[in-house]
Design an enzyme around this catalytic site. Structure first.
Site, PDB file in Angstrom:
ATOM      1  N   SER A 164      81.166 -54.242  86.594  1.00 49.25           N
ATOM      2  CA  SER A 164      82.307 -54.075  87.486  1.00 49.25           C
ATOM      3  C   SER A 164      82.831 -55.457  87.853  1.00 49.25           C
ATOM      4  CB  SER A 164      81.906 -53.260  88.724  1.00 49.25           C
ATOM      5  OG  SER A 164      83.013 -53.038  89.566  1.00 49.25           O
ATOM      6  N   THR A 165      82.701 -55.876  89.096  1.00 48.14           N
ATOM      7  CA  THR A 165      83.202 -57.176  89.538  1.00 48.14           C
ATOM      8  C   THR A 165      82.567 -58.301  88.728  1.00 48.14           C
ATOM      9  OG1 THR A 165      83.341 -56.265  91.766  1.00 48.14           O
ATOM     10  CG2 THR A 165      83.586 -58.647  91.539  1.00 48.14           C
ATOM     11  N   HIS A 191      84.481 -50.854  85.370  1.00 50.41           N
ATOM     12  CA  HIS A 191      85.371 -50.263  86.370  1.00 50.41           C
ATOM     13  C   HIS A 191      86.741 -50.921  86.257  1.00 50.41           C
ATOM     14  CE1 HIS A 191      81.551 -49.370  88.964  1.00 50.41           C
ATOM     15  NE2 HIS A 191      81.666 -48.557  87.939  1.00 50.41           N
ATOM     16  N   MET A 284      79.922 -54.684  91.917  1.00 50.84           N
ATOM     17  CA  MET A 284      79.732 -54.164  93.269  1.00 50.84           C
ATOM     18  C   MET A 284      79.118 -52.778  93.237  1.00 50.84           C
ATOM     19  SD  MET A 284      83.323 -55.085  95.184  1.00 50.84           S
ATOM     20  CE  MET A 284      83.089 -53.622  96.204  1.00 50.84           C
ATOM     21  N   ASP A 287      76.606 -48.185  91.118  1.00 49.31           N
ATOM     22  CA  ASP A 287      76.840 -47.413  89.905  1.00 49.31           C
ATOM     23  C   ASP A 287      75.928 -47.941  88.799  1.00 49.31           C
ATOM     24  OD1 ASP A 287      77.995 -45.503  88.262  1.00 49.31           O
ATOM     25  OD2 ASP A 287      79.601 -46.861  87.598  1.00 49.31           O
TER      26      ASP A 287
END
Length: 352
Positions: A164-165, A191, A284, A287
């Protein structure tokens, strides 16, 4: 108190972002700027904890500004504001490659100022807190990894990756260092909204020796190919006779995300069992935790990125903290380790 600098040439957006951030008791907007050159000077003057930065601005745009800011202040998190367009997505990926930490999309199509503010608050504030929390965090000793005998491990038949991030840059690092002869099919959940995921697939395809494309429903899962989950669709694996195919759906969000890592990892565990190899990179939230547990319980192998090399150690930290990880590795060693595990050229587990 988190000290934020807001940079945008639009007075309306500057005011909206400033109002949203100032309404949070943990954030103080210490200044604003209207273009890239002013932003660079304000960063030097104010020493903020985080910067929100528009991409399209006069004098010096966000791409030029983030490169200079990152060079002068390499640990300062910068969040880009982008439009949900093909041009905006391409520019955002460039910004991430030049040192930006994350991005949010500008509020468009909102029915009112109140709705626009709510959208910005929902997307921006958690990112600010995650990125500044990571910056201030004192690295901890890594959690213990699982100890298993080499004989317990099957030769992997699939690689699934979640991030993600910080993920686009991490994916570039990993995939660009896997050879064209890498023996496993690779499936990735990052994401990312529609349009952005398409642009990311194009960029990764240019940088990686492997063929990278956005997954389509029914795609065959084959070695030498990387399938990336499209924005707003979960990516799963399903057996089709002797073949395995990618399946896309718009089922309910998991961990507030679609695509999410958990559906992909769970399906990999169901289809491949102990022959699944899972990697959780920077991001972040949590998940990938439940999906990694499914892979682990099926006898598969789980690798996470370490805290020091992660932009945000949320996703990999959750898996490592739960004691599910077989290995916890710096980003720059992940690709070489994947090659070793995939080809069984090294003893496992690496750590004792």
């Amino acid at each position: 108190m988190i000290r934020a600098l807001v940079v945008d040439d639009s007075a309306v957006l500057r005011r909206l972002i400033t109002t949203v951030l100032s309404s949070d008791p943990g954030i103080e907007v210490v200044g604003t700027a209207t273009n890239g050159r002013e932003a660079i000077a304000r960063v030097d003057e104010l020493r903020p904890d985080i910067v929100t930065l528009d991409i399209e601005m006069p004098e010096l745009d966000g791409l030029g500004a983030v490169e200079i800011i990152h060079r002068n202040h390499p640990r300062l998190p910068v969040i880009m504001f982008s439009t949900l367009t093909e041009k905006g997505a391409a520019a955002t990926l460039q910004a991430l490659s030049r040192g930006a930490s994350d991005y949010v999309t500008k509020p468009s199509g909102a029915g009112s100022v109140h709705e626009s503010m709510a959208r910005v608050r929902e997307e921006l504030v958690p990112r600010i807190k995650a990125l500044t929390g990571t910056r201030r965090m004192v690295p901890q000793a890594p959690p213990p990894v699982r100890r298993r005998l080499a004989g317990e491990l099957a030769r992997p038949q699939v690689l699934v990756i979640a991030c993600s991030t910080g993920g686009p840059d991490a994916l570039c690092t990993v995939l660009s260092n896997l050879p064209a002869t890498f023996p496993l099919p690779v499936l990735v959940t990052q994401h990312m909204p529609p349009v952005f995921s398409t642009q990311l697939a194009h960029r990764l395809d240019r940088l990686s020796p492997l063929a990278v494309r956005e997954a389509a429903d029914g795609d065959a899962v084959l070695p030498g190919t990387v399938l990336l989950a499209p924005g707003d669709y979960h990516l799963r694996l399903a057996r089709d006779g002797v073949a395995v195919r990618a399946r896309l759906d718009q089922g309910e969000k998991e961990n507030f995300c679609r695509p999410a890592a958990d559906p992909l990892f769970r399906s990999a565990a169901q289809v491949y069992g102990r022959s699944a190899l899972a990697v959780v990179l920077t991001g972040m939230g949590q998940d990938g935790l439940l999906g990694s547990r499914a892979v682990s319980e099926a006898g598969g192998y789980v690798i996470t990125q370490d805290q020091e090399s992660s932009v945000v150690w949320g996703m990999p930290g959750a898996v490592a903290g739960a004691g599910i990880a077989d290995e916890i590795l710096p980003l720059d060693t992940v690709a070489s380790r994947l090659i070793s595990v995939a080809t069984r050229q090294a003893r496992v587990p690496l750590r004792t």
